[in-house]
Design an enzyme around this catalytic site. Structure first.
Site: not given
Length: 153
Positions: A46, A108-111
């Site tokens: 990201m 976290s953001c899932g990435l």
């Protein structure tokens, strides 16, 4: 896709003891950036949509994948789901390429560990009506927080 790194958005400012005020604030814009090497997906990050070519080169160097001299070309392609950046390496650099990422991220953001844009940018589920919190509850909760955190004293 716009390369702007911030987007002005209307916001409401809530301050204790003052009325709610409507403002406009620039909010950072992030998008999914898929990095691939010679057309093979490697990872998704990201990032702001500006200077992704520099991001890709820095990633190559800091991850120990190749030296700057081994990078023949960096090609950016704006897609509906994000930005694809293909890093083309000199043939001799292929042996040093890093393994695709396989990281687990629980908060976290899932990435973490995602290699393709399609896996990173999925439709969100529809959420039904939930609890409503009135404005006055927020400053009360913040005031009570200090009293509930004994270790903070």
């Amino acid at each position: 896709m716009s390369r702007s790194s911030a987007t002005p958005r209307p916001v409401l400012q809530w301050r204790a003891g003052t009325p709610v005020q409507a403002l406009e604030r620039p909010l950072p814009r992030e998008t999914a950036v898929g990095l691939s090497f010679d057309g093979r997906p490697h990872t998704v990050l990201m990032a702001t949509p500006r200077d992704v070519e520099d991001l890709a080169l820095g990633f190559v160097i800091t991850e120990g994948i190749a030296s700057a001299a081994d990078v023949l070309d960096i090609v950016r392609k704006d897609e509906a789901l994000g930005i694809l950046v293909d890093i083309r390496l000199a043939p001799g650099a292929l042996a040093r390429k890093a393994r695709p990422r396989n990281l687990e991220g629980r908060s976290s953001c899932g990435l973490c560990g995602v290699q393709r844009l399609a896996d990173a940018v999925r439709p969100l589920p529809v959420v039904g009506a939930g609890a409503r919190i009135e404005h006055a509850a927020i400053p009360r909760a913040l005031a009570a927080l200090e009293a509930e955190q004994a270790l903070g004293a």
